[in-house]
Design a protein around this motif. Structure first.
Motif, PDB file in Angstrom:
ATOM      1  N   MET A   1      32.396   1.069  47.535  1.00 35.13           N
ATOM      2  CA  MET A   1      32.491   1.174  46.084  1.00 35.13           C
ATOM      3  C   MET A   1      31.564   0.129  45.460  1.00 35.13           C
ATOM      4  N   ASP A   2      30.762   0.538  44.499  1.00 38.21           N
ATOM      5  CA  ASP A   2      29.892  -0.394  43.777  1.00 38.21           C
ATOM      6  C   ASP A   2      30.601  -0.907  42.532  1.00 38.21           C
ATOM      7  N   TYR A   3      30.615  -2.229  42.378  1.00 29.80           N
ATOM      8  CA  TYR A   3      31.220  -2.899  41.233  1.00 29.80           C
ATOM      9  C   TYR A   3      30.134  -3.614  40.439  1.00 29.80           C
ATOM     10  N   PHE A   4      30.560  -4.271  39.362  1.00 29.99           N
ATOM     11  CA  PHE A   4      29.655  -5.027  38.502  1.00 29.99           C
ATOM     12  C   PHE A   4      28.763  -5.959  39.313  1.00 29.99           C
ATOM     13  N   GLU A   5      29.356  -6.647  40.252  1.00 26.79           N
ATOM     14  CA  GLU A   5      28.615  -7.627  41.050  1.00 26.79           C
ATOM     15  C   GLU A   5      27.492  -6.984  41.866  1.00 26.79           C
ATOM     16  N   ASP A   6      27.586  -5.705  42.128  1.00 25.80           N
ATOM     17  CA  ASP A   6      26.582  -4.997  42.934  1.00 25.80           C
ATOM     18  C   ASP A   6      25.412  -4.466  42.107  1.00 25.80           C
ATOM     19  N   ILE A   7      25.558  -4.452  40.801  1.00 21.02           N
ATOM     20  CA  ILE A   7      24.494  -3.950  39.917  1.00 21.02           C
ATOM     21  C   ILE A   7      23.378  -4.993  39.852  1.00 21.02           C
ATOM     22  N   GLU A   8      22.150  -4.558  40.094  1.00 20.29           N
ATOM     23  CA  GLU A   8      20.996  -5.458  40.048  1.00 20.29           C
ATOM     24  C   GLU A   8      20.071  -5.057  38.907  1.00 20.29           C
ATOM     25  N   VAL A   9      19.769  -6.020  38.031  1.00 25.74           N
ATOM     26  CA  VAL A   9      18.814  -5.763  36.955  1.00 25.74           C
ATOM     27  C   VAL A   9      17.475  -5.403  37.598  1.00 25.74           C
ATOM     28  N   GLY A  10      16.857  -4.363  37.098  1.00 28.16           N
ATOM     29  CA  GLY A  10      15.593  -3.870  37.631  1.00 28.16           C
ATOM     30  C   GLY A  10      15.752  -2.754  38.653  1.00 28.16           C
ATOM     31  N   ARG A  11      16.977  -2.540  39.131  1.00 27.31           N
ATOM     32  CA  ARG A  11      17.197  -1.488  40.134  1.00 27.31           C
ATOM     33  C   ARG A  11      16.835  -0.125  39.549  1.00 27.31           C
ATOM     34  N   LYS A  12      16.107   0.649  40.327  1.00 25.58           N
ATOM     35  CA  LYS A  12      15.697   1.997  39.918  1.00 25.58           C
ATOM     36  C   LYS A  12      16.386   3.015  40.811  1.00 25.58           C
ATOM     37  N   ALA A  13      16.649   4.174  40.235  1.00 26.32           N
ATOM     38  CA  ALA A  13      17.255   5.269  41.002  1.00 26.32           C
ATOM     39  C   ALA A  13      16.680   6.587  40.509  1.00 26.32           C
ATOM     40  N   ARG A  14      16.579   7.537  41.424  1.00 25.36           N
ATOM     41  CA  ARG A  14      16.187   8.917  41.100  1.00 25.36           C
ATOM     42  C   ARG A  14      17.300   9.803  41.625  1.00 25.36           C
ATOM     43  N   PHE A  15      17.760  10.726  40.797  1.00 24.83           N
ATOM     44  CA  PHE A  15      18.867  11.573  41.227  1.00 24.83           C
ATOM     45  C   PHE A  15      18.940  12.837  40.386  1.00 24.83           C
ATOM     46  N   GLY A  16      19.747  13.759  40.885  1.00 29.03           N
ATOM     47  CA  GLY A  16      20.086  14.959  40.138  1.00 29.03           C
ATOM     48  C   GLY A  16      19.138  16.113  40.364  1.00 29.03           C
ATOM     49  N   ARG A  17      19.683  17.266  40.129  1.00 29.20           N
ATOM     50  CA  ARG A  17      18.934  18.527  40.115  1.00 29.20           C
ATOM     51  C   ARG A  17      19.782  19.487  39.294  1.00 29.20           C
ATOM     52  N   TYR A  18      19.239  19.922  38.170  1.00 26.40           N
ATOM     53  CA  TYR A  18      19.973  20.826  37.301  1.00 26.40           C
ATOM     54  C   TYR A  18      19.057  21.977  36.926  1.00 26.40           C
ATOM     55  N   GLU A  19      19.453  23.179  37.307  1.00 30.26           N
ATOM     56  CA  GLU A  19      18.665  24.369  36.992  1.00 30.26           C
ATOM     57  C   GLU A  19      19.182  24.965  35.685  1.00 30.26           C
TER      58      GLU A  19
END
Length: 154
Positions: A1-19
């Motif tokens: 489980m990711d909590y507040f403490e695990d969030i890193e400023v600058g972290r990037k993510a790519r996700f999702g696919r919606y048709e």
């Protein structure tokens, strides 16, 4: 489980696919944004859209669907959102488009009044299948703190 403490400023993510489907565009528009260019091919063809387009609010809803799915898959201890700071509809979204999301964490802080919560701000950009941005927003997320008794850094 990711909590507040695990969030890193600058972290990037790519996700999702919606048709995006024509049926869903029309169904959403009938209920929430019944403007002719979201409902009728002939009317839409006479506008700057050139053809039937999704409501911007529908694009927000599709983005929310991808965002929640991503939080569930990555087991984030999310607690909702107090809102967004900015929202831009950059390009029309059309039936047949496939959407995805890129996010960047901009900042984070502990809540002083609710020490069990953290707040983080992210820029979300939604892209179509041609990697063209169609929407952007700055979102504020609430997230559970792993150790609410830990001192709040100032």
């Amino acid at each position: 489980m990711d909590y507040f403490e695990d969030i890193e400023v600058g972290r990037k993510a790519r996700f999702g696919r919606y048709e995006v489907t024509r049926e869903e565009v029309v169904e959403f528009a009938k209920k929430y944004d019944p403007q002719a260019f979201h409902l009728n091919d002939d009317a839409a063809a006479k506008t700057h859209f050139g053809r039937l387009s999704a409501s911007g609010w529908h694009t927000c809803a599709m983005t929310m669907s991808m965002l929640v799915r991503n939080m569930e898959e990555n087991r984030q201890a999310g607690l909702g959102s107090p809102g967004i700071d900015e929202l831009r509809w950059i390009k029309p979204v059309y039936p047949g488009d496939t959407l995805r999301v890129e996010s960047t964490v901009l900042e984070k802080r502990r809540s002083e009044s609710r020490p069990e919560m953290g707040i983080f701000k992210s820029r979300l950009t939604v892209f179509n299948q041609n990697d063209e941005p169609v929407m952007s927003m700055v979102s504020n997320g609430l997230i559970q703190v792993r150790d609410p008794d830990a001192a709040i850094e100032t």
